[in-house]
Write an enzyme that holds these catalytic residues in place. Structure first.
Site, PDB file in Angstrom:
ATOM      1  N   VAL A  97      11.409   0.555  20.578  1.00  0.00           N
ATOM      2  CA  VAL A  97      11.840   1.287  19.379  1.00  0.00           C
ATOM      3  C   VAL A  97      12.590   0.395  18.388  1.00  0.00           C
ATOM      4  O   VAL A  97      12.756   0.760  17.230  1.00  0.00           O
ATOM      5  CB  VAL A  97      12.739   2.503  19.726  1.00  0.00           C
ATOM      6  CG1 VAL A  97      11.926   3.591  20.431  1.00  0.00           C
ATOM      7  CG2 VAL A  97      13.932   2.094  20.598  1.00  0.00           C
ATOM      8  N   LYS A  98      13.091  -0.742  18.841  1.00  0.00           N
ATOM      9  CA  LYS A  98      13.811  -1.699  17.973  1.00  0.00           C
ATOM     10  C   LYS A  98      14.848  -1.012  17.083  1.00  0.00           C
ATOM     11  O   LYS A  98      14.969  -1.335  15.911  1.00  0.00           O
ATOM     12  CB  LYS A  98      12.815  -2.509  17.150  1.00  0.00           C
ATOM     13  CG  LYS A  98      11.897  -3.393  18.015  1.00  0.00           C
ATOM     14  CD  LYS A  98      11.041  -4.336  17.172  1.00  0.00           C
ATOM     15  CE  LYS A  98      10.179  -5.261  18.016  1.00  0.00           C
ATOM     16  NZ  LYS A  98       9.112  -4.599  18.791  1.00  0.00           N
ATOM     17  N   ARG A  99      15.628  -0.088  17.650  1.00  0.00           N
ATOM     18  CA  ARG A  99      16.660   0.579  16.873  1.00  0.00           C
ATOM     19  C   ARG A  99      17.868  -0.333  16.705  1.00  0.00           C
ATOM     20  O   ARG A  99      18.118  -1.223  17.542  1.00  0.00           O
ATOM     21  CB  ARG A  99      17.101   1.872  17.565  1.00  0.00           C
ATOM     22  CG  ARG A  99      16.001   2.917  17.740  1.00  0.00           C
ATOM     23  CD  ARG A  99      15.399   3.369  16.421  1.00  0.00           C
ATOM     24  NE  ARG A  99      14.594   4.574  16.578  1.00  0.00           N
ATOM     25  CZ  ARG A  99      13.255   4.609  16.658  1.00  0.00           C
ATOM     26  NH1 ARG A  99      12.539   3.501  16.581  1.00  0.00           N
ATOM     27  NH2 ARG A  99      12.624   5.767  16.790  1.00  0.00           N
TER      28      ARG A  99
END
Lengths: 283, 283
Positions: A97-99
């Protein structure tokens, strides 16, 4: 959750199932190749086929959230089912998700992806440190509390990544210091220090990045290495890039395995073939 | 979509409604304050109350995706309704998602948030450039095609952000060059060059960052400035930080307005008061 830290659960899973991470990337072009419609029903069919093919044998499955978000909340509902089904079948789920955010917003992402009882909770997630490694603290704390893990973006293989990741953090007295990527490695290493068999703060490091780029020797945590196969790295290249860190590397492949679908047996044997090649190259 | 570029639509909206951006942050603590349950029904009630209070008068509404994702796909379904209702009432929706990835994955995020017909499509989204400004190209292209905008993280006010954003990009011959944050500004400026009245590639720059940090003079695009109110910046500080760029600044406030809920009239008058203070300070 089992109660054990993610680093320990991952180590156990890799010992039993090998190190391969298979990406679940329901790319529109792959839906076409599999003869599926580009809609929520096609997405669901694709993703659940992947779970059926891989979750019983492969150590880590990595659904790419973007391809689910592209169908809105109904796509995200499919993602929830993928996470639950894959974990039930014994795979670890690393949700890509690379949040990255700060304060109470980062805490809300931690709640979404790392908290017991959340419908989107995975075993680990990818996170992005543009707001500083320290901005990830709410996620690091929640992961530690619930036995989950993080994979922090450090050095990616796309050429334009260097513009940020190779910039130099100011050293003492204004001297040129380490790169941003190395500073991410160093901060993750500080969190993992002393953990056995492995810390729970991993990194994302491209499988085609040069070894001279980064000193990974003190990391004591897992490395997700995208780029196996379609993006150009073979099993033998991994040893050259990662050297002594290789035992903690999860080479990730998606397109190269997924192109064998939609037949479940063909998908599974493609994944097992890559997994066994990796094991042979590591010997 | 109207067909006009985002920069033009934003300019028109700010002329009619003022420059304030109100954040829709359904933080658990705010749900408690409003007497709402910490569940999807409380989330929905909170967010739709915000839309009712603000969407008819305020230029830009900024829902924070993390607080919706925390409730899984059902929370994301609420977000879809918030976006649709706010846009129907005439507000521009800047969805705060801070996404960032490469290639076909970035294209999938663009599909989710910037494409006509997607249930999560907003007028603009925030994006994160850790993978390099160039990694955002699929989103830049889709935004240009559909009359939407981006706000790229550049320089944030949280102290730990400096570890990445103040690092120095190597200059010619290995000389120390500009900061990462400035390089993001420069690349956004290149995209906005020649656009009238304003380009569609904005930046996120903290309202409490020192002015000496960044040269924003060539940006020709909008600036989202979080940190108004609760985080310490007043309307007068904005002029000091942004100087000549001030006409294109969207000061963002959330907590300071939202604490007046759940009464719709009280929320609306709190927002209008901040909006009018900003207009007075800019004169």
């Amino acid at each position: 959750m089992s109660g054990a830290p993610f680093g320990a659960r991952l180590t156990e899973s890799v010992a039993a199932r090998g190190s391969l991470c298979v990406g679940i990337d329901p790319h529109p072009g792959l839906l076409d190749q599999w003869g599926l419609p580009r809609d929520v029903s096609g997405l669901e069919r694709f993703a659940l086929t992947c779970v059926e093919a891989f979750a019983g044998d492969i150590s880590v499955l990595k659904p790419q959230s973007a391809f689910f978000e592209a169908y809105g909340s109904r796509g995200v509902a499919v993602l929830e089912r993928v996470i639950a089904d894959a974990r039930s079948a014994g795979a670890l789920v690393l949700l890509d998700v690379k949040r990255g955010d700060i304060g109470s917003t980062m805490a809300a992402y931690a709640q979404a992806y790392l908290s017991d009882g959340s419908p989107l909770a995975a075993d680990a997630v990818t996170v992005s440190p543009y707001l500083g490694f320290g901005s990830l603290d709410p996620a690091i704390e929640e992961a530690a509390r619930t036995g989950r893990g993080l994979f922090v973006l450090a050095r990616t293989s796309n050429p334009e990544g260097a513009g940020v990741q190779h910039a130099r953090v100011d050293g003492v007295g204004g001297a040129s210091g380490v790169t941003v990527a190395q500073s991410i490695v160093d901060q993750a290493a500080a969190h993992n220090a002393g953990a056995t068999p492995l810390g729970s703060i991993g990194l994302v490091v491209g499988a085609t990045v040069g070894r001279a780029d980064l000193d990974l020797s003190a990391l004591n945590g897992p490395l997700l290495a995208p780029g196996l196969g379609a993006q150009g790295a073979g099993p033998a290249d991994l040893a050259a890039v990662f050297g002594d860190a290789l035992p903690a590397v999860l080479p990730a492949s998606a397109r190269d395995v997924l192109r064998h679908g939609p037949d479940v047996a063909a998908l599974r044997s493609a994944a097992l073939r890559v997994r066994d090649e990796l094991a042979a190259a590591a010997r």
